[in-house]
Design a protein around this motif. Sequence first.
Motif, PDB file in Angstrom:
ATOM      1  N   VAL A  43       4.088   0.553   3.113  1.00 34.22           N
ATOM      2  CA  VAL A  43       5.501   0.498   2.730  1.00 34.22           C
ATOM      3  C   VAL A  43       5.857  -0.883   2.178  1.00 34.22           C
ATOM      4  CG1 VAL A  43       7.868   0.558   3.631  1.00 34.22           C
ATOM      5  CG2 VAL A  43       6.234   2.323   4.309  1.00 34.22           C
ATOM      6  N   LEU A  44       5.322  -1.929   2.813  1.00 32.79           N
ATOM      7  CA  LEU A  44       5.661  -3.299   2.407  1.00 32.79           C
ATOM      8  C   LEU A  44       4.659  -3.898   1.420  1.00 32.79           C
ATOM      9  CD1 LEU A  44       6.874  -4.786   5.808  1.00 32.79           C
ATOM     10  CD2 LEU A  44       8.234  -3.804   3.947  1.00 32.79           C
ATOM     11  N   HIS A  45       3.654  -3.132   1.025  1.00 34.73           N
ATOM     12  CA  HIS A  45       2.626  -3.600   0.081  1.00 34.73           C
ATOM     13  C   HIS A  45       2.012  -4.920   0.544  1.00 34.73           C
ATOM     14  CE1 HIS A  45       3.979  -0.448  -2.583  1.00 34.73           C
ATOM     15  NE2 HIS A  45       5.212  -0.900  -2.465  1.00 34.73           N
ATOM     16  N   LEU A  46       1.630  -4.955   1.829  1.00 31.63           N
ATOM     17  CA  LEU A  46       1.042  -6.161   2.408  1.00 31.63           C
ATOM     18  C   LEU A  46      -0.469  -6.194   2.182  1.00 31.63           C
ATOM     19  CD1 LEU A  46       2.939  -6.086   5.837  1.00 31.63           C
ATOM     20  CD2 LEU A  46       3.498  -7.447   3.814  1.00 31.63           C
ATOM     21  N   ASP A  47      -1.018  -7.381   2.016  1.00 29.20           N
ATOM     22  CA  ASP A  47      -2.457  -7.536   1.842  1.00 29.20           C
ATOM     23  C   ASP A  47      -3.216  -7.334   3.157  1.00 29.20           C
ATOM     24  OD1 ASP A  47      -2.159  -8.131  -0.867  1.00 29.20           O
ATOM     25  OD2 ASP A  47      -1.981 -10.287  -0.481  1.00 29.20           O
ATOM     26  N   GLU A  48      -2.576  -7.701   4.263  1.00 31.39           N
ATOM     27  CA  GLU A  48      -3.215  -7.603   5.567  1.00 31.39           C
ATOM     28  C   GLU A  48      -2.419  -6.659   6.466  1.00 31.39           C
ATOM     29  OE1 GLU A  48      -3.752 -11.451   7.276  1.00 31.39           O
ATOM     30  OE2 GLU A  48      -4.637 -12.272   5.460  1.00 31.39           O
ATOM     31  N   THR A  49      -3.107  -6.147   7.490  1.00 32.01           N
ATOM     32  CA  THR A  49      -2.443  -5.288   8.464  1.00 32.01           C
ATOM     33  C   THR A  49      -1.398  -6.110   9.220  1.00 32.01           C
ATOM     34  OG1 THR A  49      -4.492  -4.041   8.714  1.00 32.01           O
ATOM     35  CG2 THR A  49      -2.820  -3.733  10.412  1.00 32.01           C
ATOM     36  N   PRO A  50      -0.158  -5.645   9.297  1.00 29.11           N
ATOM     37  CA  PRO A  50       0.894  -6.417   9.978  1.00 29.11           C
ATOM     38  C   PRO A  50       0.719  -6.410  11.492  1.00 29.11           C
ATOM     39  CG  PRO A  50       1.752  -4.314   9.285  1.00 29.11           C
ATOM     40  CD  PRO A  50       0.368  -4.405   8.741  1.00 29.11           C
TER      41      PRO A  50
END
Length: 110
Positions: A43-50
Amino acid sequence: MQHKFFAAAEAITNGSFQTKPPWKPKYMFFYGTLMDPEVLQAVLHLDETPFLQDASIRNSKIKLWTGIYPALFPCEGNSISGKAFFVECFDDYLALARWQSRYKKYVICK
């Protein structure tokens, strides 16, 4: 707070939202699909797992809203387990609001 969140999501959806309001980083509590770090990452287009912290909200219970959507309701003495995520930037908050309005999942902000 939920009312403000849904009003912002509506403004984003219909294109009437024009400027960024003053933003303060905050924790958001998830008790549905967003508890899954991979869903939140997408959803947040993050590079790493939050990183999500275990969290709970007291005096609430989950009921289904309009059929299949879980929503929190007041319930003295009950608590809901979920996850907390620290939203650092307004753009991430907007992405969550858009996701909310599209999929009708419920999030509570503190």
